[in-house]
Scaffold this motif. Sequence first.
Motif, PDB file in Angstrom:
ATOM      1  N   CYS A   1     -49.399 121.155  64.452  1.00 47.13           N
ATOM      2  CA  CYS A   1     -48.246 120.985  65.334  1.00 47.13           C
ATOM      3  C   CYS A   1     -47.137 121.982  64.984  1.00 47.13           C
TER       4      CYS A   1
ATOM      5  N   TYR B   1     -41.720 113.474  60.470  1.00 44.83           N
ATOM      6  CA  TYR B   1     -41.370 112.798  61.731  1.00 44.83           C
ATOM      7  C   TYR B   1     -42.357 111.708  62.127  1.00 44.83           C
ATOM      8  N   PHE B   2     -43.433 111.549  61.372  1.00 39.81           N
ATOM      9  CA  PHE B   2     -44.510 110.639  61.780  1.00 39.81           C
ATOM     10  C   PHE B   2     -44.255 109.221  61.277  1.00 39.81           C
TER      11      PHE B   2
ATOM     12  N   ARG C   1     -50.252 121.444  59.213  1.00 43.53           N
ATOM     13  CA  ARG C   1     -49.195 120.916  60.093  1.00 43.53           C
ATOM     14  C   ARG C   1     -49.714 119.709  60.890  1.00 43.53           C
ATOM     15  N   MET C   2     -50.193 118.688  60.139  1.00 42.36           N
ATOM     16  CA  MET C   2     -50.768 117.496  60.787  1.00 42.36           C
ATOM     17  C   MET C   2     -49.734 116.368  60.830  1.00 42.36           C
ATOM     18  N   CYS C   3     -49.901 115.460  61.786  1.00 40.91           N
ATOM     19  CA  CYS C   3     -48.977 114.315  61.870  1.00 40.91           C
ATOM     20  C   CYS C   3     -48.938 113.558  60.548  1.00 40.91           C
TER      21      CYS C   3
ATOM     22  N   PHE D   1     -39.581 113.391  66.074  1.00 41.09           N
ATOM     23  CA  PHE D   1     -39.073 114.685  66.552  1.00 41.09           C
ATOM     24  C   PHE D   1     -38.786 114.624  68.048  1.00 41.09           C
TER      25      PHE D   1
ATOM     26  N   CYS E   1     -46.412 114.798  58.126  1.00 39.88           N
ATOM     27  CA  CYS E   1     -45.152 115.193  58.760  1.00 39.88           C
ATOM     28  C   CYS E   1     -44.046 114.161  58.519  1.00 39.88           C
TER      29      CYS E   1
ATOM     30  N   ASP F   1     -44.052 121.753  65.623  1.00 38.68           N
ATOM     31  CA  ASP F   1     -42.796 121.088  65.282  1.00 38.68           C
ATOM     32  C   ASP F   1     -42.868 120.345  63.940  1.00 38.68           C
ATOM     33  N   HIS F   2     -43.994 120.463  63.282  1.00 41.62           N
ATOM     34  CA  HIS F   2     -44.238 119.767  62.011  1.00 41.62           C
ATOM     35  C   HIS F   2     -43.192 120.105  60.948  1.00 41.62           C
TER      36      HIS F   2
ATOM     37  N   ARG G   1     -51.956 115.197  65.897  1.00 42.91           N
ATOM     38  CA  ARG G   1     -52.005 116.663  65.853  1.00 42.91           C
ATOM     39  C   ARG G   1     -52.580 117.166  64.536  1.00 42.91           C
TER      40      ARG G   1
ATOM     41  N   CYS H   1     -43.409 109.579  67.098  1.00 41.91           N
ATOM     42  CA  CYS H   1     -42.980 110.907  66.623  1.00 41.91           C
ATOM     43  C   CYS H   1     -41.462 110.939  66.721  1.00 41.91           C
TER      44      CYS H   1
HETATM   45  S1  SF4 Z   1     -43.513 116.623  64.998  1.00 39.73           S
HETATM   46 FE1  SF4 Z   1     -45.654 117.083  65.468  1.00 39.73          FE
HETATM   47  S2  SF4 Z   1     -46.759 116.715  63.535  1.00 39.73           S
HETATM   48 FE2  SF4 Z   1     -44.758 115.707  63.385  1.00 39.73          FE
HETATM   49  S3  SF4 Z   1     -45.162 113.585  64.058  1.00 39.73           S
HETATM   50 FE3  SF4 Z   1     -44.417 114.764  65.837  1.00 39.73          FE
HETATM   51  S4  SF4 Z   1     -46.315 115.442  66.861  1.00 39.73           S
HETATM   52 FE4  SF4 Z   1     -46.882 114.839  64.770  1.00 39.73          FE
END
Ligand code: SF4
Length: 215
Positions: free
Chosen positions: A194, A163-164, A156-158, A180, A161, A196-197, A191, A178
Amino acid sequence: METPQSPLSLEYRIGEGLSRLAVVLRVDEWNRAKASGLNPTQLAILGLLEGRGDDGLGVKEVAAHLGVSQPTATDSINALERKNHVAKHPGVTDKRAVRVALTADGLAAIGQTNREQSLAGQALAALGAGEREDLLLALVKMIRHLQETGAIPVQRMCVSCRYFAPFAHADTARPHHCKFVDAAFGQRELRIDCRDHLEADPSSRAATWDAFQAG
Ligand code: SF4
């Protein structure tokens, strides 16, 4: 036959250093687990399930993330279920598949542990801010390599993801975005795990990684 690595090579000595740190991390894990009446595998399962919602994970996924056999994962999950730290339920699409989710008691058990006071935490505090950031980036790169070669599941790394958005801003202190939380953030806030990943597909992950590296 494979050529034996020279004990003087940089890679060999880094491996020696990492194995010393692995010993310290194991001691830390035992201490953290003891504080909540668990063993390290049980504590790792609770950490893995945190933030994964009511659907949780399948037993096979738990085993893959922990690098243990399915019977070992099953034994630990059963022990956690008896303590009311996790709950099992059938899968949504496959009713025969068992899913495991964290309970409120399990979440409370994680809260009883303290990572900051660990031996590894104390060693990290001995590094300068720049050294800590460099170490984080090196870890992200190594973990990403392992996940993209299939040695470990996607983390679950940026950098993996949806959202990154790497280097979306001109601000050198907070170049990433991010989507999200709709906010900019810096390299040192990348992260590793994370809650929220949202996993990106392989081609998006590759494009994101190229943009991250180019920045
Ligand atoms: S939701 Fe979490 S893992 Fe995804 S970009 Fe945002 S901080 Fe990084």
